[in-house]
Design an enzyme around this catalytic site. Structure first.
Site, mmCIF file in Angstrom:
data_model
loop_
_atom_site.group_PDB
_atom_site.id
_atom_site.type_symbol
_atom_site.label_atom_id
_atom_site.label_comp_id
_atom_site.label_asym_id
_atom_site.label_seq_id
_atom_site.Cartn_x
_atom_site.Cartn_y
_atom_site.Cartn_z
ATOM 1 N N ASP A 89 0.806 -1.229 0.000
ATOM 2 C CA ASP A 89 0.000 0.000 0.000
ATOM 3 C C ASP A 89 0.834 1.271 0.000
ATOM 4 O O ASP A 89 0.475 2.264 -0.600
ATOM 5 C CB ASP A 89 -0.952 0.023 1.203
ATOM 6 C CG ASP A 89 -0.210 0.219 2.515
ATOM 7 O OD1 ASP A 89 0.679 -0.602 2.829
ATOM 8 O OD2 ASP A 89 -0.496 1.198 3.228
ATOM 9 N N ASP A 92 5.617 0.331 3.410
ATOM 10 C CA ASP A 92 5.877 -0.902 4.157
ATOM 11 C C ASP A 92 5.688 -2.101 3.232
ATOM 12 O O ASP A 92 5.537 -1.942 2.021
ATOM 13 C CB ASP A 92 4.964 -0.982 5.384
ATOM 14 C CG ASP A 92 3.497 -0.788 5.004
ATOM 15 O OD1 ASP A 92 3.127 -1.127 3.861
ATOM 16 O OD2 ASP A 92 2.712 -0.295 5.834
ATOM 17 N N TYR A 240 -5.602 0.527 8.883
ATOM 18 C CA TYR A 240 -6.717 0.842 7.993
ATOM 19 C C TYR A 240 -8.039 0.469 8.647
ATOM 20 O O TYR A 240 -8.863 -0.247 8.090
ATOM 21 C CB TYR A 240 -6.532 0.166 6.625
ATOM 22 C CG TYR A 240 -5.392 0.793 5.863
ATOM 23 C CD1 TYR A 240 -5.544 2.035 5.242
ATOM 24 C CD2 TYR A 240 -4.144 0.185 5.810
ATOM 25 C CE1 TYR A 240 -4.484 2.641 4.584
ATOM 26 C CE2 TYR A 240 -3.085 0.786 5.141
ATOM 27 C CZ TYR A 240 -3.259 2.006 4.530
ATOM 28 O OH TYR A 240 -2.223 2.611 3.872
ATOM 29 N N GLU A 480 5.503 9.809 3.388
ATOM 30 C CA GLU A 480 5.197 8.471 2.861
ATOM 31 C C GLU A 480 4.275 8.555 1.651
ATOM 32 O O GLU A 480 3.261 9.246 1.681
ATOM 33 C CB GLU A 480 4.539 7.610 3.949
ATOM 34 C CG GLU A 480 4.395 6.154 3.542
ATOM 35 C CD GLU A 480 3.991 5.237 4.696
ATOM 36 O OE1 GLU A 480 4.162 4.023 4.562
ATOM 37 O OE2 GLU A 480 3.500 5.745 5.728
#
Length: 504
Positions: A89, A92, A240, A480
C-alpha cells in the site's frame, strides 16, 4: 571561404542547433488558448509508473522500475491459498486489501472518464489495474470468504527491510460469514465492477469474469453485514481501521454494479437504501475510508447525463460538496494553506487533494454534458471554475508552492529525497545482494542521506497546514507515498495533459 563568412556560418549553425536542442522546452499549444506551466504528460507517465514500484509477487519481464525484484512469492501459503501479487500500500511490505481495492476503483474510474485522452499511457494504466484485479480475483476465489490482508502489520513495522528480504510473518487475514467485513467486501466489489468497464472492449472475457465476481462479492457484503474493524481489530487497526462504517461502501458498491451491469435491481437497491446508507450525510472527505462523496458524484451522472430522474437528489448532494470547497461561497467550509493547498488533515493530506481534484474535473465533465451549473447561495459555480480549482491543486502538487517543491518524486528539478519507503531507502538487490536484516535498516531510516532508489511518480503525504515540508524519512505523515494518493491523480493528469494538447 573568407574567415568572416566562416564565422557567420558557424554562428548560424550554432543558433540552429541551440533551437533544435531547446524546442522541447517551448510547447506548441495550437489547440489551447492558455499556456501550461507544467508538463502534465510527463507527470501522468510517472504517476502510473509509480505502481510498478509497489508491485508484490513475481515481476514481469517488462518491469520498468528495475531496482525492484520478486517478493512475497509464498504469500497465502499460511492458509494454503495463492495470494501472490497485488500491491504494497505504501512504504511498508504489507498487502492491505481495503486500500488496495479503493486504489483499483479509483484507477479504473480514472480510465473510465479520461482513458480516451491517455493515448500511449492507456495500456500502462490498464496494466496497473490488472495487477490489482488479478490479485483481487485470487482473494475472492472462495465464495463467502475474502482474504483481506497479507502480513502482520505490527511486526512488519518493527522492521526496516526491503520487500525482497522480508522475513516477518506473512500472516493471512480473512473475512467470512462469521467474521464479516462489509466495507472491504463492498469496496472489492466496486473495484471489480469498475475494472470490468475498463476491460469491456480490450478484453471482454476478462471483463465478464470481473463483473461476475463483483456481483457475488457484493451479495456477500450486503448479506453478512458488519465491520472488519470489529472482526479483525488487532490486525487492521490502527492502520486501515474503518472509521466511517460500511454503509458508504454498500452505496458505492451498488453504484458501481449499477454502472457495470445496468441491472435494475441495483438502481432499486440505491433508491430503497440510499438514505439509510447515508447518501445525504454532510461529510465532505473522500478517501480510502469514506466513499460518500464519490458515490454522490458517480450517481449524479445517472441523473445529469442518463436522465435517471429518481436520482435527482444526488445532484443536490454533489452540489453541497462542491459548495463546501469553493472559497468565498456561502457554505464554504474547506481549509486551504496560505499557499492555496486544500488541507484536510496532517496525515497524508495529499490523498484528499488528489481525490478531490479528480471529483472536481469529473463533476465538471458531467455538468458540461448536461449544460448545468452549481448554485452556492448567490454564487454561480461553472464547470470552468471547478477545473480551475482542480488545476490549481495539481499545480501546487507539481511545484507551484511556497517551497517550489514538487511533491511527486522524480518530477521537476526539486522533489522529496528522503521518502518514508523501505525499498526506496535501502540499497537495491543489484547493489547489495546480501540480506539486510530486520533492524539493520533502521540506521538508514534515521539518516539524512537521500534515498538511493528513486521511486519515480510517488506522491508523498505533502506539506503541513503552513506549507512546510521537512523532507525527513521518519516523518511518515508527510513523507510516505501511497497507492491511493496516486490513483485518482492519474485521471486528473490525463485530463490536464489532454486539455493542453500535450497528448497529441
Amino acid at each position: 571561404m573568407t574567415l568572416s563568412l566562416s564565422l557567420t556560418l558557424l554562428f548560424l549553425l550554432s543558433l540552429f542547433s541551440f533551437s533544435l536542442l531547446h524546442t522541447h522546452a517551448i510547447p506548441l499549444h495550437r489547440h489551447h488558448p492558455h499556456f501550461a506551466t507544467h508538463n502534465y504528460k510527463d507527470a501522468l507517465t510517472k504517476s502510473i509508473l509509480f505502481f510498478e514500484g509497489q508491485r508484490s509477487g513475481k515481476l514481469p519481464s517488462n518491469q520498468r522500475i528495475s531496482w525492484r525484484r520478486d517478493s512475497g512469492l509464498s504469500d497465502g501459503s499460511a492458509l494454503h491459498v495463492d495470494l501472490v501479487g497485488g500491491y504494497y500500500d505504501a512504504g511498508d511490505n504489507v498487502k492491505f486489501g481495503f486500500p488496495m481495492a479503493f486504489t483499483t476503483t479509483m484507477l479504473s474510474w480514472s480510465v473510465i472518464e479520461f482513458g480516451g485522452m491517455m493515448k500511449g499511457e492507456l495500456p500502462n494504466a490498464r496494466e496497473a489495474i490488472r495487477w490489482a484485479t488479478d490479485y483481487l480475483l485470487k482473494a475472492t476465489a472462495n465464495p463467502n470468504t475474502i482474504y483481506v490482508q497479507v502480513g502482520d502489520a505490527k511486526k512488519d513495522h518493527a522492521c526496516w527491510e526491503r520487500p525482497e528480504d522480508m522475513d516477518t510473518p506473512r500472516s493471512v487475514f480473512k473475512i467470512d460469514a462469521n467474521a464479516p467485513g462489509s466495507e472491504v467486501a463492498a469496496e472489492t466489489a466496486a473495484a471489480l465492477a469498475a475494472a470490468s468497464l475498463v476491460f469491456r472492449r480490450s478484453d471482454p472475457i476478462y471483463s465478464k469474469v470481473l463483473v461476475r465476481r463483483a456481483i457475488r462479492v457484493f451479495q456477500f457484503a450486503d448479506k453478512h453485514r458488519g465491520s472488519y474493524s470489529n472482526a479483525l481489530k488487532p490486525f487492521v487497526c490502527p492502520f486501515y481501521c474503518s472509521y466511517s462504517g460500511y454503509q458508504d461502501e454498500l452505496l458505492w458498491g451498488a453504484a458501481w454494479l449499477h454502472k457495470a451491469t445496468k441491472n435494475p435491481m441495483y438502481l432499486n437497491y440505491i433508491q430503497v437504501n440510499g438514505q439509510i446508507l447515508g447518501a445525504a450525510e454532510y461529510d465532505n472527505t473522500f478517501g480510502w475510508d469514506n466513499k460518500h462523496v464519490g458515490a454522490r458524484i458517480l450517481l449524479s451522472k445517472e441523473f445529469l447525463v442518463q436522465r435517471v430522474k429518481s436520482l435527482h437528489d444526488y445532484k443536490g448532494h454533489s452540489d453541497n460538496f462542491i459548495c463546501s470547497l469553493i472559497p468565498g461561497a456561502g457554505s464554504s467550509s474547506a481549509q486551504y494553506t496560505p499557499g492555496g493547498l486544500l488541507f484536510k488533515m496532517s496525515d497524508s493530506n495529499m490523498q484528499y487533494v488528489t481525490s478531490t481534484s479528480f471529483l472536481l474535473v469529473t463533476y465538471a465533465k458531467y455538468l458540461t454534458k448536461s449544460h448545468t451549473v452549481v448554485q452556492c447561495g448567490g454564487t454561480t459555480v461553472t464547470p470552468k471554475k471547478l477545473r480551475t480549482l482542480a488545476k490549481k491543486q495539481v499545480d501546487y502538487l507539481l511545484g507551484d508552492n511556497p517551497l517550489k517543491m514538487s511533491y511527486m518524486v522524480g518530477y521537476g528539478p526539486r522533489y522529496p529525497q528522503r521518502i518514508h519507503h523501505r525499498g526506496s531507502s535501502l540499497p537495491s538487490m543489484a547493489v547489495h545482494p546480501g540480506k539486510i536484516q530486520c533492524s539493520a535498516g533502521f540506521s538508514v531510516m534515521s539518516s539524512q542521506s537521500p534515498n538511493p532508489n528513486i521511486l519515480v511518480g510517488a506522491v508523498v503525504g505533502g506539506p503541513d497546514q503552513h506549507d512546510r515540508f521537512p523532507d525527513e524519512r521518519s516523518d511518515y505523515e508527510q513523507s510516505e507515498p501511497a497507492t491511493y494518493v496516486n490513483a485518482p491523480l492519474v485521471g486528473t493528469l490525463a485530463y490536464l495533459a489532454h486539455s493542453f494538447a500535450q497528448l497529441a
